[in-house]
Design a protein around this motif. Structure first.
Motif, short mmCIF file in Angstrom:
data_model
loop_
_atom_site.label_atom_id
_atom_site.label_comp_id
_atom_site.label_asym_id
_atom_site.label_seq_id
_atom_site.Cartn_x
_atom_site.Cartn_y
_atom_site.Cartn_z
N UNK A 1 1.07 -1.24 -0.07
CA UNK A 1 0.00 0.01 -0.09
C UNK A 1 0.73 1.14 -0.08
N UNK A 2 1.80 1.24 0.68
CA UNK A 2 2.82 2.32 0.92
C UNK A 2 3.62 2.45 -0.27
N UNK A 3 3.61 1.87 -1.26
CA UNK A 3 4.20 2.00 -2.32
C UNK A 3 3.51 2.64 -3.56
N UNK A 4 2.15 3.06 -3.22
CA UNK A 4 1.37 3.79 -4.05
C UNK A 4 1.41 5.23 -3.96
N UNK A 5 0.27 5.77 -4.67
CA UNK A 5 0.34 7.14 -4.75
C UNK A 5 0.09 7.95 -3.55
N UNK A 6 1.01 9.21 -3.36
CA UNK A 6 0.65 9.84 -2.17
C UNK A 6 -0.67 10.77 -2.35
N UNK A 7 -1.44 11.01 -1.31
CA UNK A 7 -2.85 11.60 -1.32
C UNK A 7 -2.34 13.29 -1.97
N UNK A 8 -3.15 13.93 -2.82
CA UNK A 8 -2.68 15.17 -3.15
C UNK A 8 -2.62 16.12 -2.34
N UNK A 9 -3.24 16.27 -1.21
CA UNK A 9 -3.12 17.10 -0.05
C UNK A 9 -1.89 16.87 0.88
N UNK A 10 -1.05 15.92 0.55
CA UNK A 10 -0.22 15.72 1.62
C UNK A 10 1.24 16.62 1.06
N UNK A 11 1.26 16.65 -0.31
CA UNK A 11 2.42 17.62 -0.67
C UNK A 11 2.02 18.37 -1.90
N UNK A 12 1.96 19.59 -1.61
CA UNK A 12 2.05 20.67 -2.96
C UNK A 12 3.05 21.16 -2.99
#
Length: 116
Positions: free
Chosen positions: A61-72
Motif C-alpha cells: 500500500x505504501x508504494x502507491x500514490x501519495x494523497x494530493x493534499x499531502x504535498x503541494x
C-alpha cells in the motif's frame, strides 16, 4: 514512500487507508497515530491475518500514490489540483456558494484591522 513521511501526515492518509481497508474503524486507525508497528498489529487483528501478511499489505500500500493534499509544490500544482477532484461528491457543484459552511454572512475585516 518513506513511512516517516506517512506518519508525519497521518491524518491526510486516513481516507486512503479506509478506501484500501474499508472494514477498519476510523477511530482505531487514528489511534495508532501513524506508528507502523501499531498499525500493522491493528490491521492483522482487524483482517484476521498474520502480522507478516499485514506488514506485506502495508508495504504494498505504501508504494502507491501519495494523497494530493499531502504535498503541494509549484511544479505539480495542476496535477495535484486535478487529483483533488476525486474528493468531490457526486452531484456537488464545485462552483456553488459555500453558505452551508456558515461563514458567508460574516464580513471580512478590513486589511490591517482585527475582527471585533
Amino acid at each position: 514512500m518513506d513511512w516517516t513521511h506517512v506518519q508525519q501526515n497521518w491524518v491526510a492518509y486516513i481516507p486512503r487507508i479506509l478506501t484500501r481497508w474499508p472494514d477498519l474503524e476510523e477511530d482505531e486507525v487514528l489511534a495508532t497515530d501513524g506508528d507502523l508497528d501499531r498499525f500493522v498489529t491493528y490491521l492483522s487483528v482487524a483482517t484476521s491475518q498474520s502480522v507478516e501478511e499485514a506488514r506485506d499489505e502495508t508495504r504494498a500500500w505504501a508504494t502507491g500514490e501519495e494523497p494530493s493534499d499531502v504535498k503541494m509544490d509549484p511544479w505539480r500544482d495542476n496535477e495535484r489540483i486535478s487529483d483533488s477532484a476525486r474528493n468531490i461528491h457526486v452531484g456537488e457543484d464545485v462552483y456553488s456558494d459555500d453558505k452551508d459552511f456558515g461563514d458567508d454572512a460574516t464580513a471580512e475585516p478590513p486589511v490591517g484591522r482585527a475582527a471585533s
